[in-house]
Design a protein around this motif. Structure first.
Motif, PDB file in Angstrom:
ATOM      1  N   ARG A  27      -5.787  18.003   7.013  1.00 37.85           N
ATOM      2  CA  ARG A  27      -5.293  16.753   7.597  1.00 37.85           C
ATOM      3  C   ARG A  27      -6.422  15.975   8.268  1.00 37.85           C
ATOM      4  O   ARG A  27      -6.434  14.741   8.242  1.00 37.85           O
ATOM      5  CB  ARG A  27      -4.164  17.046   8.587  1.00 37.85           C
ATOM      6  N   LEU A  28      -7.374  16.673   8.838  1.00 40.38           N
ATOM      7  CA  LEU A  28      -8.530  15.991   9.420  1.00 40.38           C
ATOM      8  C   LEU A  28      -9.355  15.293   8.339  1.00 40.38           C
ATOM      9  O   LEU A  28      -9.890  14.208   8.560  1.00 40.38           O
ATOM     10  CB  LEU A  28      -9.413  16.993  10.172  1.00 40.38           C
ATOM     11  N   LEU A  29      -9.448  15.925   7.168  1.00 45.23           N
ATOM     12  CA  LEU A  29     -10.245  15.353   6.086  1.00 45.23           C
ATOM     13  C   LEU A  29      -9.469  14.316   5.276  1.00 45.23           C
ATOM     14  O   LEU A  29     -10.057  13.361   4.773  1.00 45.23           O
ATOM     15  CB  LEU A  29     -10.713  16.465   5.134  1.00 45.23           C
ATOM     16  N   GLY A  30      -8.159  14.512   5.151  1.00 39.16           N
ATOM     17  CA  GLY A  30      -7.389  13.697   4.222  1.00 39.16           C
ATOM     18  C   GLY A  30      -6.606  12.563   4.844  1.00 39.16           C
ATOM     19  O   GLY A  30      -5.846  11.882   4.143  1.00 39.16           O
ATOM     20  N   SER A  31      -6.747  12.345   6.134  1.00 44.02           N
ATOM     21  CA  SER A  31      -6.009  11.259   6.780  1.00 44.02           C
ATOM     22  C   SER A  31      -6.872  10.651   7.881  1.00 44.02           C
ATOM     23  O   SER A  31      -7.890  11.217   8.283  1.00 44.02           O
ATOM     24  CB  SER A  31      -4.690  11.772   7.377  1.00 44.02           C
ATOM     25  N   ALA A  32      -6.432   9.483   8.341  1.00 42.79           N
ATOM     26  CA  ALA A  32      -7.111   8.823   9.462  1.00 42.79           C
ATOM     27  C   ALA A  32      -6.396   9.085  10.777  1.00 42.79           C
ATOM     28  O   ALA A  32      -6.699   8.458  11.794  1.00 42.79           O
ATOM     29  CB  ALA A  32      -7.197   7.323   9.194  1.00 42.79           C
ATOM     30  N   ASP A  33      -5.446  10.013  10.778  1.00 44.27           N
ATOM     31  CA  ASP A  33      -4.704  10.326  12.000  1.00 44.27           C
ATOM     32  C   ASP A  33      -5.656  10.844  13.079  1.00 44.27           C
ATOM     33  O   ASP A  33      -6.640  11.543  12.790  1.00 44.27           O
ATOM     34  CB  ASP A  33      -3.639  11.383  11.728  1.00 44.27           C
ATOM     35  N   SER A  34      -5.353  10.523  14.311  1.00 44.45           N
ATOM     36  CA  SER A  34      -6.158  11.005  15.424  1.00 44.45           C
ATOM     37  C   SER A  34      -6.010  12.512  15.566  1.00 44.45           C
ATOM     38  O   SER A  34      -5.040  13.120  15.081  1.00 44.45           O
ATOM     39  CB  SER A  34      -5.739  10.324  16.721  1.00 44.45           C
ATOM     40  N   VAL A  35      -6.958  13.129  16.244  1.00 47.19           N
ATOM     41  CA  VAL A  35      -6.884  14.564  16.514  1.00 47.19           C
ATOM     42  C   VAL A  35      -5.610  14.883  17.293  1.00 47.19           C
ATOM     43  O   VAL A  35      -4.927  15.884  17.015  1.00 47.19           O
ATOM     44  CB  VAL A  35      -8.133  15.032  17.285  1.00 47.19           C
ATOM     45  N   SER A  36      -5.247  14.023  18.244  1.00 43.60           N
ATOM     46  CA  SER A  36      -4.039  14.257  19.039  1.00 43.60           C
ATOM     47  C   SER A  36      -2.790  14.243  18.164  1.00 43.60           C
ATOM     48  O   SER A  36      -1.894  15.078  18.338  1.00 43.60           O
ATOM     49  CB  SER A  36      -3.914  13.185  20.123  1.00 43.60           C
ATOM     50  N   ARG A  37      -2.749  13.306  17.226  1.00 42.60           N
ATOM     51  CA  ARG A  37      -1.564  13.219  16.363  1.00 42.60           C
ATOM     52  C   ARG A  37      -1.456  14.434  15.454  1.00 42.60           C
ATOM     53  O   ARG A  37      -0.354  14.961  15.228  1.00 42.60           O
ATOM     54  CB  ARG A  37      -1.632  11.934  15.531  1.00 42.60           C
ATOM     55  N   ILE A  38      -2.590  14.889  14.940  1.00 36.27           N
ATOM     56  CA  ILE A  38      -2.571  16.078  14.088  1.00 36.27           C
ATOM     57  C   ILE A  38      -2.162  17.302  14.909  1.00 36.27           C
ATOM     58  O   ILE A  38      -1.381  18.139  14.444  1.00 36.27           O
ATOM     59  CB  ILE A  38      -3.951  16.282  13.434  1.00 36.27           C
ATOM     60  N   ALA A  39      -2.661  17.393  16.128  1.00 29.92           N
ATOM     61  CA  ALA A  39      -2.288  18.515  16.997  1.00 29.92           C
ATOM     62  C   ALA A  39      -0.783  18.537  17.218  1.00 29.92           C
ATOM     63  O   ALA A  39      -0.135  19.591  17.119  1.00 29.92           O
ATOM     64  CB  ALA A  39      -3.026  18.409  18.328  1.00 29.92           C
ATOM     65  N   THR A  40      -0.195  17.366  17.516  1.00 28.74           N
ATOM     66  CA  THR A  40       1.246  17.284  17.749  1.00 28.74           C
ATOM     67  C   THR A  40       2.023  17.648  16.493  1.00 28.74           C
ATOM     68  O   THR A  40       3.037  18.362  16.554  1.00 28.74           O
ATOM     69  CB  THR A  40       1.622  15.866  18.215  1.00 28.74           C
ATOM     70  N   SER A  41       1.549  17.177  15.315  1.00 31.23           N
ATOM     71  CA  SER A  41       2.259  17.448  14.060  1.00 31.23           C
ATOM     72  C   SER A  41       2.278  18.931  13.722  1.00 31.23           C
ATOM     73  O   SER A  41       3.151  19.384  12.973  1.00 31.23           O
ATOM     74  CB  SER A  41       1.613  16.663  12.909  1.00 31.23           C
ATOM     75  N   VAL A  81     -11.118  29.493  14.353  1.00 28.17           N
ATOM     76  CA  VAL A  81     -11.108  29.673  12.896  1.00 28.17           C
ATOM     77  C   VAL A  81     -12.310  29.016  12.236  1.00 28.17           C
ATOM     78  O   VAL A  81     -12.961  29.603  11.360  1.00 28.17           O
ATOM     79  CB  VAL A  81      -9.796  29.120  12.297  1.00 28.17           C
ATOM     80  N   HIS A  82     -12.645  27.791  12.650  1.00 26.97           N
ATOM     81  CA  HIS A  82     -13.668  27.009  11.945  1.00 26.97           C
ATOM     82  C   HIS A  82     -15.016  26.960  12.657  1.00 26.97           C
ATOM     83  O   HIS A  82     -15.986  26.461  12.082  1.00 26.97           O
ATOM     84  CB  HIS A  82     -13.155  25.580  11.726  1.00 26.97           C
ATOM     85  N   GLY A  83     -15.084  27.441  13.882  1.00 24.35           N
ATOM     86  CA  GLY A  83     -16.356  27.515  14.575  1.00 24.35           C
ATOM     87  C   GLY A  83     -16.815  26.247  15.256  1.00 24.35           C
ATOM     88  O   GLY A  83     -17.827  26.259  15.966  1.00 24.35           O
ATOM     89  N   VAL A  84     -16.115  25.135  15.059  1.00 30.56           N
ATOM     90  CA  VAL A  84     -16.449  23.859  15.692  1.00 30.56           C
ATOM     91  C   VAL A  84     -15.154  23.198  16.146  1.00 30.56           C
ATOM     92  O   VAL A  84     -14.049  23.592  15.732  1.00 30.56           O
ATOM     93  CB  VAL A  84     -17.215  22.913  14.741  1.00 30.56           C
ATOM     94  N   SER A  85     -15.270  22.152  16.959  1.00 30.79           N
ATOM     95  CA  SER A  85     -14.088  21.415  17.401  1.00 30.79           C
ATOM     96  C   SER A  85     -13.545  20.573  16.255  1.00 30.79           C
ATOM     97  O   SER A  85     -14.262  20.296  15.277  1.00 30.79           O
ATOM     98  CB  SER A  85     -14.448  20.503  18.575  1.00 30.79           C
ATOM     99  N   PRO A  86     -12.279  20.134  16.327  1.00 28.40           N
ATOM    100  CA  PRO A  86     -11.727  19.271  15.271  1.00 28.40           C
ATOM    101  C   PRO A  86     -12.559  18.006  15.047  1.00 28.40           C
ATOM    102  O   PRO A  86     -12.794  17.618  13.898  1.00 28.40           O
ATOM    103  CB  PRO A  86     -10.326  18.944  15.787  1.00 28.40           C
ATOM    104  N   GLY A  87     -13.006  17.376  16.121  1.00 29.54           N
ATOM    105  CA  GLY A  87     -13.809  16.167  15.976  1.00 29.54           C
ATOM    106  C   GLY A  87     -15.134  16.440  15.285  1.00 29.54           C
ATOM    107  O   GLY A  87     -15.562  15.675  14.412  1.00 29.54           O
ATOM    108  N   GLN A  88     -15.801  17.530  15.662  1.00 29.30           N
ATOM    109  CA  GLN A  88     -17.058  17.893  15.015  1.00 29.30           C
ATOM    110  C   GLN A  88     -16.843  18.211  13.545  1.00 29.30           C
ATOM    111  O   GLN A  88     -17.653  17.841  12.694  1.00 29.30           O
ATOM    112  CB  GLN A  88     -17.672  19.104  15.718  1.00 29.30           C
TER     113      GLN A  88
END
Length: 312
Positions: A262-276, A292-299
């Motif tokens: 979802r981070l790669l395939g949409s323009a949704d904010s990190v907050s919106r993805i977290a809520t979803s 899991v991924h070793g970095v923050s969602p934004g990174q």
């Protein structure tokens, strides 16, 4: 017609998150005494249309291929030839005049058609880590599958040179790869399949379908055991034996694979993805994602965008 959501399908979900793409790119005919070395940077998926040849890699013993056999080579150099003992010519030289069609040697005793399969999404490692260096699907195993029909359709489309033909060929090759993967799952010893073995175990598969159908849910062992129709202890042991990790851990990791897509395939904010995905705070989401991924969602989003812009 009433449209309904398709049932959860873990393999389809993983293939989608793995970013599966196929490109039908090569037709090779050869004859006499011949050997060609290929140096792929992606998975290579090929089908022997006619005749036979040998497939060799540095990691495996030579394998004799016959008409109708399919093979996948996982990102390593390999040699095709009439005899595994022959010195090999670099295939790039043979395809220098035409990147898609080549004839080598004397005559056309053997014909192969195939291309590249790319797995570039967040779940690519879920599949790449489980595929053997060389996967061969024999023609005998495909007689009751759509693979022979798909091969005929691919051959006709390749030869027809019609508008949109390249897209059709790519889609046909993609379908063939998925059917070959299905046959691999159905015919291989479970011990070598990793988490794919869970798809062959009815109680484990039921739990996997539930997890994939609702990635935002915080799954508990008791709930999943009830879905599987087993006691908690029996289910936990069975799931871990089949999949390689506990059911709650698998569910948490899958949730983060979905988050990455979802981070790669949409323009949704990190907050919106977290809520979803059922998180009550960005901080909780960030901590789970980093585990899991070793970095923050934004990174993760920034690094992926940078890699897409500069793949080298």
């Amino acid at each position: 017609m009433i449209a309904q959501d398709a049932p959860a399908d873990p393999l389809s979900d993983v293939l989608a998150l793995a970013g599966l793409r196929a490109a039908c790119s090569v037709r090779l005919t050869a004859g006499g005494a011949w050997a060609l070395r290929f140096r792929p940077i992606e998975l290579k998926f090929n089908v022997v249309q006619r005749g036979g040849c040998w497939l060799s890699t540095d990691a495996t013993e030579p394998v004799e291929l016959q008409s109708g056999d399919c093979f996948v080579v996982s990102r390593m150099p390999f040699v095709l030839g009439s005899d595994p003992a022959l010195p090999a010519q670099d295939a790039a030289d043979v395809f220098a005049h035409s990147p898609t069609i080549a004839n080598y040697g004397e005559g056309e005793d053997v014909a192969l058609l195939g291309g590249s399969v790319t797995l570039g999404g967040p779940a690519a490692s879920e599949l790449l880590g489980l595929l053997p260096p060389v996967l061969v699907i024999r023609a005998q195993a495909t007689k009751d599958s759509p693979l022979p029909w798909l091969l005929d359709a691919l051959d006709r489309e390749w030869r027809a040179d019609l508008a949109g033909g390249r897209v059709v060929c790519n889609d046909l090759l993609r379908l063939m790869f998925v059917h070959a993967l299905r046959l691999h799952i159905d015919t291989t010893e479970p011990a070598t399949l990793g988490w794919l073995a869970g798809l062959r175990d009815a109680p484990v598969a039921a739990a996997l379908r539930a997890i994939h159908a609702a990635p935002a849910q915080t799954w508990q062992l008791k709930t999943l055991a009830t879905i599987a129709g087993l006691s908690r202890s029996a289910f936990a042991a069975r799931f871990k034996q089949a999949v390689g990790q506990g059911p709650v851990s698998y569910a948490a990791n899958w949730r983060m694979r979905v988050a990455a897509m979802r981070l790669l395939g949409s323009a949704d904010s990190v907050s919106r993805i977290a809520t979803s995905l059922g998180f009550l705070s960005d901080a909780a989401f960030g901590a789970a994602f980093r585990r899991v991924h070793g970095v923050s969602p934004g990174q993760y989003r920034r690094q992926s965008a940078l890699h897409a812009a500069n793949p080298a």
